[in-house]
Design an enzyme around this catalytic site. Structure first.
Site, PDB file in Angstrom:
ATOM      1  N   LYS A 132      74.899   2.085  22.172  1.00  0.00           N
ATOM      2  CA  LYS A 132      74.666   0.684  22.523  1.00  0.00           C
ATOM      3  C   LYS A 132      75.958  -0.068  22.807  1.00  0.00           C
ATOM      4  CE  LYS A 132      74.071  -0.850  17.722  1.00  0.00           C
ATOM      5  NZ  LYS A 132      73.141  -1.422  16.757  1.00  0.00           N
ATOM      6  N   ARG A 133      77.064   0.534  22.440  1.00  0.00           N
ATOM      7  CA  ARG A 133      78.348  -0.094  22.782  1.00  0.00           C
ATOM      8  C   ARG A 133      78.571  -0.109  24.281  1.00  0.00           C
ATOM      9  NH1 ARG A 133      83.379   0.207  18.735  1.00  0.00           N
ATOM     10  NH2 ARG A 133      82.342  -1.102  17.216  1.00  0.00           N
TER      11      ARG A 133
END
Ligand code: GLU
Length: 497
Positions: free
Chosen positions: A253-254
């Site tokens: 998700k980064r």
């Protein structure tokens, strides 16, 4: 033999696209063989599992268009399908392993284990349990248990030789037993770990094929050993390649939105998402890019999965979604889908309180709702600059906020607000200085509904994507600077806690 496959999500966070991907391949394999597909909730980690996450996972998977023959919500002959309701089953099976000498009670305290680890590290060995409690006599272990000493149960592992197991896509894999730890099977709270519960359930639920992500490959030796200890046949294993970011790193998700809810809320069609996931490591025999779920099932052949890391590319998915919108929906379907995305009752219920206080005539509503109806916001570097914050400060505000929100377990106005305040404190800024930046990043304007409400409505992934775009627009941050900033940020966390 009836083919039975399963997806076994742990309800510890947002519903992940990786879960939809693995579900899709399990579903297609079962459907191709006229078999059954089971959904089991693996919630033995009581601290991290939540009912909310379970519901979100079930809702999100249903939204994709997948369905399962058995599961906690639909029942079935092999339930319960939630591991927290099966504690007794694991207890009994664990006793069996202790009685047959394949598992033992371990009374080592955390302190003892730490010391063991430190000694092994000092001697440049891989830290692992050294087996000291496996040498206790049964009488001694029983006596210590009777005295009320806390214990876990560990499995015995052969001292030498190799474990050889077979993976459908990779053939035989050999791992020396010396690399396999004496895994904890039952924790001190009497609940099983993943390994024990997973093996017992796959067996009792008559799973014939375990199709899961390759991050579980290292668990296979322990699982194979458990099947042997119990005297059970092991299902066939098939580890699928992990989804990757465009830079080849593991999908995270980064770098990419990973929640299924992001794709739903951003207005992707579930059919297009499944279609795209079906192209991760697999392709139609005629290489066609655009296909339906039933076309995929008809042509499916798991042996054609290729092991190179499939890249999950948002732009490609967006292109495919466009194809679906242009070519696969009738006019009437198009209108239905658009209305249910933009104007559903649920949507208006969630925004109503924010409209009521701001709208005098309905034609005012659009301006407040625009940020929720848009893929991204129209923003320029100049507008960001006009907030008056220096470039470095601007970068820090946005990056700190991204980090804080990334770590946030539950997403609501009430949980988001303290994070924004934390960022202000950490950077020695006041809320009035910081708010315009967040307003702009999330809505493209300085006039929107409260940013806390807007972020809550946008959800974690859409919020993060907008903060990240604003960060890039403001000049971005080099890898080096990011590392430096992360250090300062970690220090700020230590000071604040
Ligand atoms: N509970 C595990 C997960 O969260 C299941 C892994 C498996 O399929 O064995 O992915």
């Amino acid at each position: 033999m009836t083919v039975r496959t399963r997806i076994a999500p742990s309800p510890t966070g947002e519903p992940h696209v990786g879960t939809a991907y693995i579900s899709l391949f399990n579903y297609a394999f079962a459907a191709e063989h006229s078999g059954q597909f089971v959904l089991r909730i693996e919630d033995t980690d009581q601290k991290r599992s939540t009912a909310r996450s379970e519901k979100a996972i079930l809702d999100a998977l249903r939204w994709t268009g997948l369905s399962w023959d058995e599961g906690p919500d639909v029942g079935g002959d092999y339930g319960p399908y939630r591991q927290s309701e099966r504690a007794e089953i694991y207890q009994t099976h664990c006793e069996t392993l202790i009685n047959s000498g394949h598992a033992f009670r371990c009374f080592c305290s955390a302190k003892e284990l730490d010391a063991m680890r430190a000694e092994q590290m000092a001697a440049k060995q891989t830290p692992r349990y050294d087996g000291r409690c496996s040498r206790l006599s049964a009488a001694e272990a029983d006596a210590r248990k009777a005295r009320g000493e806390e214990f876990v149960v560990r499995m015995r592992v052969p001292a030498d030789g190799d474990c050889v197991f077979s993976d459908r896509l990779r053939g035989d894999i050999r791992i020396p037993w010396s690399e396999v730890d004496m895994q904890v099977l039952m924790k001190a709270d009497g609940l099983p770990t993943y390994h024990l519960a997973n093996v017992i359930d796959d067996h009792l639920m008559r799973i014939t094929h375990v199709i899961r992500g390759e991050e579980w490959l290292p668990s296979a030796p322990k699982h194979q050993l458990l099947y042997q200890y119990f005297g059970w046949d092991m299902p066939e294993l098939c580890h699928l390649p992990l989804l990757r970011n465009p830079d080849q790193s593991k999908l995270s998700k980064r770098k990419n939105p990973t929640s299924i809810l992001f794709y739903r809320d951003q207005g992707y069609l579930p059919e297009a998402l499944l279609n795209y996931l079906g192209r991760m490591g697999w392709s139609m025999p005629d290489q066609r890019e655009h296909f339906t779920l039933s076309e995929m099932v008809e042509a499916f052949d798991i042996d054609r999965v290729s092991l190179g890391g499939p890249i999950f590319d948002l732009e490609k998915l967006t292109w495919l979604n466009g194809q679906w919108l242009q070519k696969s929906l009738s006019d009437s379907d198009y209108i239905e889908r658009l209305m249910s995305w933009m104007c559903s009752r649920g949507f208006f219920e969630s925004v109503l309180p924010h409209l009521k206080s701001r709208v005098d005539v309905f034609s005012d509503a659009g301006q407040w709702l625009a940020p929720l109806w848009s893929r991204d916001v129209k923003l320029s570097a100049d507008t960001l600059e006009a907030t008056g914050l220096e470039q470095d400060t601007l970068t820090s505000v946005l990056q700190y906020l991204i980090w804080r929100l990334e770590a946030l377990g539950s997403w609501s106005r009430e949980t988001i607000e303290p994070e924004v305040r934390w960022v202000c404190d950490a950077l020695d800024l006041n809320l009035r200085e910081v708010m315009p930046v967040i307003f702009l990043a999330l809505s493209g304007s300085r006039h929107s509904m409260s940013v806390f409400d807007l972020a809550a409505l946008l959800g974690p992934d859409r919020t993060r994507v907008r903060l990240r775009s604003a960060l890039e627009l403001s000049g971005g941050i080099s890898k080096k600077a990011l590392k430096r900033l992360e250090k300062v940020y970690q220090d700020a966390i230590t000071t604040s806690s």
